[in-house]
Design an enzyme around this catalytic site. Structure first.
Site, PDB file in Angstrom:
ATOM      1  N   ASP A 105       0.784  -1.235   0.000  1.00 16.29           N
ATOM      2  CA  ASP A 105       0.000   0.000   0.000  1.00 16.29           C
ATOM      3  C   ASP A 105       0.819   1.289   0.000  1.00 16.29           C
ATOM      4  O   ASP A 105       0.257   2.367   0.157  1.00 16.29           O
ATOM      5  CB  ASP A 105      -0.966   0.011   1.187  1.00 16.29           C
ATOM      6  CG  ASP A 105      -0.245  -0.037   2.530  1.00 16.29           C
ATOM      7  OD1 ASP A 105       0.949  -0.374   2.553  1.00 16.29           O
ATOM      8  OD2 ASP A 105      -0.891   0.253   3.550  1.00 16.29           O
ATOM      9  N   GLU A 106       2.125   1.209  -0.185  1.00 18.79           N
ATOM     10  CA  GLU A 106       2.900   2.448  -0.245  1.00 18.79           C
ATOM     11  C   GLU A 106       4.166   2.252  -1.077  1.00 18.79           C
ATOM     12  O   GLU A 106       4.691   1.148  -1.193  1.00 18.79           O
ATOM     13  CB  GLU A 106       3.258   2.961   1.147  1.00 18.79           C
ATOM     14  CG  GLU A 106       4.083   2.015   1.970  1.00 18.79           C
ATOM     15  CD  GLU A 106       4.477   2.611   3.329  1.00 18.79           C
ATOM     16  OE1 GLU A 106       4.814   3.817   3.378  1.00 18.79           O
ATOM     17  OE2 GLU A 106       4.450   1.870   4.322  1.00 18.79           O
TER      18      GLU A 106
END
Length: 355
Positions: A105-106
């Site tokens: 997610d990043e």
């Protein structure tokens, strides 16, 4: 003249929980936890509705349920999260080849030189976030600065669904006000040690010499000395070297004896472990068994070999490691991991995971 880099840190907002709310409209607007249940386990992710009650990731799910009695627990679906993560990664790669994933997610992006020749990293971040929303239905936040540390800090400033910029001109004043626990590489224990020395923010940290910091914190002292001055020269690296690959599971009911442990390894843990090894074409020289008891003590046992361990030997080796453990309490978690990795098709080269 030194080239000032343009780094973007993109961080998906409550990613696992947001995916569940995207796929299940009945969860939207409600407090949601991914992972665990009201009786046991750990929260892997919490929706923003749940966070208002103090529910956080890595919190014991029983505590989360006490904080938010209406909390909805759902099982994680990591294949689905990875599917959407890959869609997002393709958006990043439209702009630059310099994409460094930190997790599903990043990621960091270096857009100093980009595929479209766009001069503004701020506008690129805004466009990327809009594309993520349009193409996946999810919100992302972003931070923009001249190094990775500041970009990562900036991405948290206007969450959710926002972005922030820290320019070289504003960096010094920003860092002086930044709480010490927000600095990259300063965890809870180190933060407490610094506070005992009177270091509560960047301004306090800046008062200490390099000699003092290295004397108190060893090699990390140089890192602390530099980052408070806005110095962080780590480059965005497209290939992240993964140190280990594994599977672990927290059980709804504690395992009471070695027979139950062996059955759980054979029926639940190892099949998923082998699937992940095959998917990543991973081989390694060290196999580790992790056991967490119901008093939260953790024991590990491992074996290291000179050559990569054959797949057909790993089951017996895992079971043998388990049988070496004297079971002192009921067991709440089991895990198996492989380290000292190499790709199965490239013997001797450390594994690089591509998302």
């Amino acid at each position: 003249m030194t080239l000032i880099r343009k780094i973007i840190h993109v961080d998906m907002d409550a990613f696992f929980a947001s995916v569940e709310q995207l796929d299940h409209p009945e969860y939207r607007g409600k407090p949601l936890a991914v992972g665990g249940n009201k009786e046991r386990g750990v929260v892997a992710a919490a929706s923003y509705e749940a966070r208002k009650f103090g529910v956080r990731s890595a919190m014991a799910s029983r505590l989360a349920a006490k904080k938010c009695p209406s909390l909805i627990f759902v099982k994680p679906r990591f294949e689905r999260y990875k599917e959407i993560s890959l869609e997002i990664r393709k958006i990043f790669l439209d702009y630059t080849d310099l994409v460094e994933p930190l997790s599903l997610d990043e990621a960091f992006l270096d857009v100093t030189v980009n595929h479209f020749g766009l001069p503004s990293a701020t506008l690129i971040a805004k466009e990327i976030r809009q594309r993520i929303k349009t193409e996946t239905g999810l919100n992302a936040s972003a931070g923009i600065s001249y190094n990775k540390f500041l970009a990562k800090v900036a991405s948290d400033l206007n969450k959710p669904n926002g972005q922030a910029v820290i320019t070289p001109e504003k960096a010094e004043a920003f860092l002086e006000k930044l709480p010490i626990e927000k600095f990259f590489g300063i965890g809870r224990v180190t933060a407490e040690k610094m506070k005992s020395l009177g270091i509560h923010n960047g301004h306090d940290l800046k008062q200490y010499s390099l000699a003092f910091l290295t004397g108190r914190f060893g090699k990390s002292g140089l890192h602390y000395y530099e980052i408070v001055r806005g110095i962080h020269n780590s480059e965005v690296k497209p290939d992240r070297i993964r140190k280990s690959l594994g599977v672990e599971s927290t059980f709804e009911n504690d395992l009471m004896d070695i027979s139950a442990i062996l059955d759980s390894l054979k029926e639940k843990i190892l099949p998923e472990f082998f699937r992940r090894l095959e998917r990543n074409q991973a081989r390694g020289r060290t196999l580790t068994l992790k056991i967490k008891y119901n008093d939260f003590t953790v024991h590990t046992r491992s074996r290291t070999f000179a050559e990569p361990i054959p797949l057909d030997s790993m089951e017996n080796l895992s079971l043998d490691l388990a049988q070496q453990e004297a079971i002192t309490n009921p067991v709440r978690l089991l895990g198996v991991s492989l380290s000292n990795l190499s790709r199965s098709d490239e013997p001797g080269e450390q594994l690089k995971i591509r998302y």
